[in-house]
Design a protein around this motif. Structure first.
Motif, PDB file in Angstrom:
ATOM      1  N   LYS A   1      -1.484   9.773   1.210  1.00 23.92           N
ATOM      2  CA  LYS A   1      -2.108  10.154   2.476  1.00 23.92           C
ATOM      3  C   LYS A   1      -1.231  11.158   3.215  1.00 23.92           C
ATOM      4  O   LYS A   1      -1.693  12.194   3.682  1.00 23.92           O
ATOM      5  CB  LYS A   1      -2.306   8.891   3.317  1.00 23.92           C
TER       6      LYS A   1
ATOM      7  N   PHE B   1      -8.925   5.654  -2.023  1.00 26.83           N
ATOM      8  CA  PHE B   1      -8.552   6.357  -0.792  1.00 26.83           C
ATOM      9  C   PHE B   1      -8.974   7.824  -0.874  1.00 26.83           C
ATOM     10  O   PHE B   1      -9.584   8.355   0.055  1.00 26.83           O
ATOM     11  CB  PHE B   1      -7.045   6.263  -0.527  1.00 26.83           C
TER      12      PHE B   1
ATOM     13  N   LEU C   1      -0.544   4.576  -1.719  1.00 27.61           N
ATOM     14  CA  LEU C   1      -1.655   5.127  -0.932  1.00 27.61           C
ATOM     15  C   LEU C   1      -1.118   5.879   0.284  1.00 27.61           C
ATOM     16  O   LEU C   1      -1.549   6.993   0.593  1.00 27.61           O
ATOM     17  CB  LEU C   1      -2.562   3.967  -0.518  1.00 27.61           C
ATOM     18  N   LEU C   2      -0.123   5.289   0.956  1.00 26.69           N
ATOM     19  CA  LEU C   2       0.434   5.916   2.162  1.00 26.69           C
ATOM     20  C   LEU C   2       1.146   7.223   1.828  1.00 26.69           C
ATOM     21  O   LEU C   2       1.011   8.207   2.558  1.00 26.69           O
ATOM     22  CB  LEU C   2       1.420   4.953   2.846  1.00 26.69           C
TER      23      LEU C   2
ATOM     24  N   PRO D   1       0.800  -1.237   0.000  1.00 31.09           N
ATOM     25  CA  PRO D   1       0.000   0.000   0.000  1.00 31.09           C
ATOM     26  C   PRO D   1       0.831   1.285   0.000  1.00 31.09           C
ATOM     27  O   PRO D   1       0.330   2.325   0.361  1.00 31.09           O
ATOM     28  CB  PRO D   1      -0.756  -0.135   1.320  1.00 31.09           C
TER      29      PRO D   1
END
Lengths: 194, 332
Positions: free
Chosen positions: A20, A47, A16-17, A13
């Protein structure tokens, strides 16, 4: 100014991290996350949408450019994992001050409800007469056991157990010392006192 | 490896027909089964993967429960197991490997089998699993090729372990999700299989890398029947749906989805996160088996007595054969 997260070559992931983190840091503005596979593309878009923001995908060769805009004042929704940084301190066997019987009933219904709640604290620290809640004969043992099974760490203050002569009668959770209490409170994102 | 990629490669490898091969690769079942004599058939299976949790002992337990599961899914009893280990012995503390192997050994003991040896390879990324040999009476063999219209589908563990593993890697899984999912992943499918055998179940598979719908599709194809799932009845780990909606979906789920695209149909009200969950690759997932309609309560009760929280999740239908349909609720 436009920020760019180049997440090509990163395994899920990670894209995505990185997205974020960038969204959390930048406050408002535009962000482009670049990924090189469909899984990362779909997961980053999911996300962004779960945060109430819009994502537009532009394909350039075999890469995907995901355009994200965060306008001023939009709150990011709390990520699920971060809910777990809450510590609840219960320093009495009774909830609130006033009539003792009422306090007992309120605590029973409070912990009963918490045991069924969707979002849970990470830890419950029992201090002073709060330790009685986790000992033999307590009317809330079931609720505390349910909470423990659901992953909440329950810790009772050793000095307090000793004072009330309850060291042998603890039925839920572990015995903790002041050092652990202090560090749990220092690490907590949010502390709720009762 | 995704099911589509694998199928293409296996097409180019010679097949080995044998009179004694009761279950071979062609039905994509959980393990191979080879007839020894009238009373006994040999079950062989292997499974290993990279760590999915930080705790090495727990990882060892999960990897072993996962490898042993294929024997249970065929109705067999595991006899022996061999460790398969990849480990960077110069980079990582050897105590980690000891804990992994200890976890695996404890699960093999719990299964009543023995570890007879193993093989290690130096590898930058740790991997662990086991090759397991088991035994089954040929008449009691459970395969994925015997689902009959009029039966209902029982699932013995919740779905979402792949999504939760991804969320663990991202540090975004809550403690409740982690605890529930890892405990279930480390649980053997032994009790579930024993209950199924007592009830005379002949059609069973375990839900692993191809997801609920992937293994269901294999069952449908091998049985020449259709399967219909009732979404609301399918047990799911805490937070798995929210995490899926947040994009914590493993690549395997997308691979399963595209491989199964023309064999699965969803009712219009089944959203994307729910679909992701049904395609989610499971680690050490539950058993999926069929019982005649009317016997489901008895089955669930017996499972509950053995500590297995199972659910009736769908039904076997005659048409369309080889296909999967997902509706929101059961229609009588």
């Amino acid at each position: 100014m436009e920020r760019i997260v180049d997440a090509r070559g990163l395994a899920c992931p990670q894209p995505l991290l990185s997205t974020k983190r960038a969204l959390e840091e930048m406050g408002e503005g535009s962000l482009i996350t670049i990924v090189d596979n469909e899984t990362a593309r779909d997961n980053v878009v999911k996300f962004v949408q779960s945060q109430g923001l819009r994502a537009e995908v532009e394909q350039k060769g075999s890469d995907y450019y995901i355009h994200i805009r965060r306008s001023e004042g939009t709150e990011l929704r709390r990520a699920i994992g971060s809910m777990s940084e809450e510590v609840m301190v219960i320093s009495s066997a009774l909830l609130g001050s006033g009539d003792e019987e009422l306090g007992r009933v309120l605590m029973q219904s409070f912990l009963g409800t918490l045991a069924q709640a969707e979002s849970l604290p990470k830890k419950i620290l029992l201090i002073n007469s709060g330790v009685k809640l986790a000992c033999e004969g307590s009317p809330v043992l079931d609720s505390l056991m349910t909470l423990e099974q659901r992953g909440v760490e329950i810790a009772a203050c050793g000095t307090c157990l000793d004072y009330y002569n309850l060291l042998e009668r603890l039925r839920v959770g572990s015995i903790t010392n002041m050092y652990s209490v202090v560090s749990a409170l220092a690490e907590a994102e949010k502390v709720i006192n009762f | 490896m995704g099911p589509g990629t694998l199928a293409k490669i296996l097409e180019q490898v010679p097949q080995m027909p044998s009179d004694r091969l009761l279950v071979g690769p062609e039905t994509s079942d959980d393990a191979g089964v080879y007839l020894l004599d009238q009373e006994r058939a040999l079950i062989q299976t292997i499974d290993f993967f990279t760590p999915i949790v930080d705790d090495p002992y727990l990882f060892g337990q999960i990897a072993a429960a996962n490898a042993l599961s294929d024997v249970y899914a065929m109705g067999g009893m595991p006899l022996t197991a061999m460790n398969v280990v990849c480990f960077p012995s110069r980079k990582l503390d050897l105590g980690i490997l000891r804990e992994i192997l200890r976890g695996g050994a404890d699960k093999v003991l719990e299964a009543g089998a023995v570890v007879v040896g193993g093989h290690t390879v130096e590898d930058p990324e740790p991997k662990y699993g086991l090759a397991v040999t088991g035994i089954v009476h040929p008449d009691k063999l459970m395969t994925n090729a015997r689902a009959q219209p009029g039966e209902v589908l029982i699932l013995t563990k919740p779905l979402g372990s792949g999504i939760i593993s991804t969320a663990i890697k991202a540090g975004m899984a809550g403690p409740e999700a982690v605890q529930t999912a890892t405990a279930a992943m480390a649980a053997l499918n032994r009790a579930a299989a024993e209950v199924a055998l007592k009830l005379g179940v002949r059609s069973c598979t375990d839900v692993t890398g191809f997801g609920l719908l992937g293994h269901a599709a294999e069952m449908a194809l091998a049985s020449g029947a259709g399967l219909r799932f009732w979404l609301e009845a399918i047990p799911v780990y805490p937070q798995a749906l929210e995490l899926a909606a947040m994009g914590l979906v493993p690549g395997g789920a997308y691979a399963n989805r595209s491989f199964l695209a023309d064999r699965v149909s969803f009712a219009g009200d089944v959203n994307e996160a729910e679909q992701d969950l049904l395609f989610d690759p499971q680690t050490s997932g539950g058993l999926l088996f069929t019982v005649p309609a009317g016997r489901e309560e008895e089955c669930l009760n017996r499972l509950r007595e053995r500590g297995v929280l199972a659910a009736v999740v769908g039904e076997v239908v005659a048409e369309p054969a080889g296909r999967i349909e997902v509706v929101r609720v059961r229609r009588s």
